[in-house]
Design a protein around this motif. Structure first.
Motif, PDB file in Angstrom:
ATOM      1  N   ASP A   1      10.356   7.947   9.389  1.00 39.38           N
ATOM      2  CA  ASP A   1      11.600   6.600   9.001  1.00 39.38           C
ATOM      3  C   ASP A   1      13.439   7.295   8.677  1.00 39.38           C
ATOM      4  O   ASP A   1      14.009   7.443   9.178  1.00 39.38           O
ATOM      5  CB  ASP A   1      11.367   6.031   7.689  1.00 39.38           C
ATOM      6  CG  ASP A   1       9.918   5.131   7.782  1.00 39.38           C
ATOM      7  OD1 ASP A   1       9.363   4.458   9.040  1.00 39.38           O
ATOM      8  OD2 ASP A   1       9.347   4.707   7.193  1.00 39.38           O
ATOM      9  N   LEU A   2      12.585   8.251   8.296  1.00 40.06           N
ATOM     10  CA  LEU A   2      13.968   9.430   7.182  1.00 40.06           C
ATOM     11  C   LEU A   2      13.993   9.898   9.003  1.00 40.06           C
ATOM     12  O   LEU A   2      15.125  10.258   9.470  1.00 40.06           O
ATOM     13  CB  LEU A   2      13.685  10.823   6.914  1.00 40.06           C
ATOM     14  CG  LEU A   2      14.618  11.207   6.216  1.00 40.06           C
ATOM     15  CD1 LEU A   2      15.606  10.760   5.549  1.00 40.06           C
ATOM     16  CD2 LEU A   2      14.178  13.036   5.769  1.00 40.06           C
ATOM     17  N   ALA A   3      13.999  10.255  10.340  1.00 41.79           N
ATOM     18  CA  ALA A   3      14.478  10.450  10.958  1.00 41.79           C
ATOM     19  C   ALA A   3      14.929   9.713  11.705  1.00 41.79           C
ATOM     20  O   ALA A   3      15.478   9.525  12.762  1.00 41.79           O
ATOM     21  CB  ALA A   3      13.092  11.956  12.167  1.00 41.79           C
ATOM     22  N   ARG A   4      14.136   8.326  11.619  1.00 43.35           N
ATOM     23  CA  ARG A   4      15.142   7.403  12.719  1.00 43.35           C
ATOM     24  C   ARG A   4      16.151   6.922  12.332  1.00 43.35           C
ATOM     25  O   ARG A   4      16.969   5.916  13.010  1.00 43.35           O
ATOM     26  CB  ARG A   4      13.713   6.035  12.608  1.00 43.35           C
ATOM     27  CG  ARG A   4      13.029   6.119  13.583  1.00 43.35           C
ATOM     28  CD  ARG A   4      11.901   5.379  13.430  1.00 43.35           C
ATOM     29  NE  ARG A   4      10.696   6.020  15.008  1.00 43.35           N
ATOM     30  CZ  ARG A   4       9.717   5.586  14.689  1.00 43.35           C
ATOM     31  NH1 ARG A   4       9.513   3.862  14.190  1.00 43.35           N
ATOM     32  NH2 ARG A   4       8.618   5.680  15.573  1.00 43.35           N
ATOM     33  N   GLU A   5      16.118   7.247  10.551  1.00 43.82           N
ATOM     34  CA  GLU A   5      17.657   6.508   9.772  1.00 43.82           C
ATOM     35  C   GLU A   5      18.966   6.329  11.261  1.00 43.82           C
ATOM     36  O   GLU A   5      18.766   7.650  11.312  1.00 43.82           O
ATOM     37  CB  GLU A   5      17.986   6.679   8.813  1.00 43.82           C
ATOM     38  CG  GLU A   5      18.700   6.331   8.214  1.00 43.82           C
ATOM     39  CD  GLU A   5      19.225   6.436   6.050  1.00 43.82           C
ATOM     40  OE1 GLU A   5      19.419   6.010   6.224  1.00 43.82           O
ATOM     41  OE2 GLU A   5      17.697   7.304   6.054  1.00 43.82           O
ATOM     42  N   ASP A   6      19.587   5.626  11.364  1.00 45.97           N
ATOM     43  CA  ASP A   6      20.953   5.429  12.236  1.00 45.97           C
ATOM     44  C   ASP A   6      22.019   6.525  10.918  1.00 45.97           C
ATOM     45  O   ASP A   6      22.522   5.512   9.741  1.00 45.97           O
ATOM     46  CB  ASP A   6      21.565   4.485  12.241  1.00 45.97           C
ATOM     47  CG  ASP A   6      22.782   3.772  13.052  1.00 45.97           C
ATOM     48  OD1 ASP A   6      23.450   5.785  13.569  1.00 45.97           O
ATOM     49  OD2 ASP A   6      23.247   3.239  12.453  1.00 45.97           O
TER      50      ASP A   6
ATOM     51  N   LEU B   1       0.855  -1.139  -0.078  1.00 47.53           N
ATOM     52  CA  LEU B   1       0.129  -0.041  -0.178  1.00 47.53           C
ATOM     53  C   LEU B   1       1.088   1.416  -0.059  1.00 47.53           C
ATOM     54  O   LEU B   1       2.219   1.498   0.760  1.00 47.53           O
ATOM     55  CB  LEU B   1      -0.613  -0.206   1.402  1.00 47.53           C
ATOM     56  CG  LEU B   1      -1.829  -1.406   1.198  1.00 47.53           C
ATOM     57  CD1 LEU B   1      -2.281  -1.029   2.538  1.00 47.53           C
ATOM     58  CD2 LEU B   1      -2.700  -0.974   0.325  1.00 47.53           C
ATOM     59  N   PRO B   2      -0.115   2.134  -0.184  1.00 45.48           N
ATOM     60  CA  PRO B   2       1.338   3.914  -0.767  1.00 45.48           C
ATOM     61  C   PRO B   2       1.274   4.457   1.101  1.00 45.48           C
ATOM     62  O   PRO B   2       0.788   4.210   1.600  1.00 45.48           O
ATOM     63  CB  PRO B   2       0.288   4.497  -0.589  1.00 45.48           C
ATOM     64  CG  PRO B   2      -1.128   3.845  -1.962  1.00 45.48           C
ATOM     65  CD  PRO B   2      -0.725   2.378  -1.134  1.00 45.48           C
TER      66      PRO B   2
ATOM     67  N   ASP C   1       4.823   8.857   7.566  1.00 49.90           N
ATOM     68  CA  ASP C   1       5.065   7.482   7.953  1.00 49.90           C
ATOM     69  C   ASP C   1       6.491   7.521   7.008  1.00 49.90           C
ATOM     70  O   ASP C   1       8.003   6.840   8.126  1.00 49.90           O
ATOM     71  CB  ASP C   1       5.029   6.344   7.185  1.00 49.90           C
ATOM     72  CG  ASP C   1       3.534   5.593   7.761  1.00 49.90           C
ATOM     73  OD1 ASP C   1       3.306   6.258   9.014  1.00 49.90           O
ATOM     74  OD2 ASP C   1       3.254   4.543   7.431  1.00 49.90           O
ATOM     75  N   LEU C   2       6.912   8.174   5.946  1.00 48.91           N
ATOM     76  CA  LEU C   2       8.064   8.401   5.017  1.00 48.91           C
ATOM     77  C   LEU C   2       9.193   9.231   5.934  1.00 48.91           C
ATOM     78  O   LEU C   2      10.612   8.759   6.165  1.00 48.91           O
ATOM     79  CB  LEU C   2       8.059   9.220   4.071  1.00 48.91           C
ATOM     80  CG  LEU C   2       7.005   7.876   3.538  1.00 48.91           C
ATOM     81  CD1 LEU C   2       6.459   8.659   1.708  1.00 48.91           C
ATOM     82  CD2 LEU C   2       8.087   6.955   2.885  1.00 48.91           C
TER      83      LEU C   2
END
Length: 82
Positions: free
Chosen positions: A34-39, A24-25, A30-31
């Motif tokens: 995810d960007l903020a959580r990236e190590d 699903l889109p 969420d994007l």
């Protein structure tokens, strides 16, 4: 009678797996999460510079879109206030 899968399978393999949430889109929130959580610790200085440049370009694109939308909205408001 030909099935759609029969036509598709003549040109390419058909994937008949069940749809999952990953298909699903994704929501924009969420994007961003995810960007903020990236190590970032695993990125080199060059990778970080590339990421910063890409994010700056995306920010400029978003600002330009917002500015265009504001101009359009102001024009529409002035047209309908007559």
């Amino acid at each position: 009678m030909l099935m759609v899968a029969d036509i598709d399978s003549a040109t390419r393999p058909v994937n008949l797996r069940a749809m999952t949430d990953e298909d699903l889109p994704r929501k924009k929130s969420d994007l961003l999460v995810d960007l903020a959580r990236e190590d970032l610790d695993r990125l080199s200085i060059a990778d970080l510079d590339e990421r910063i440049a890409a994010l700056a370009a995306e920010l400029a694109r978003a600002k330009a879109k917002r500015d265009g939308a504001a101009i359009f909205r102001a024009a529409a408001d002035s047209l309908f206030k007559k």
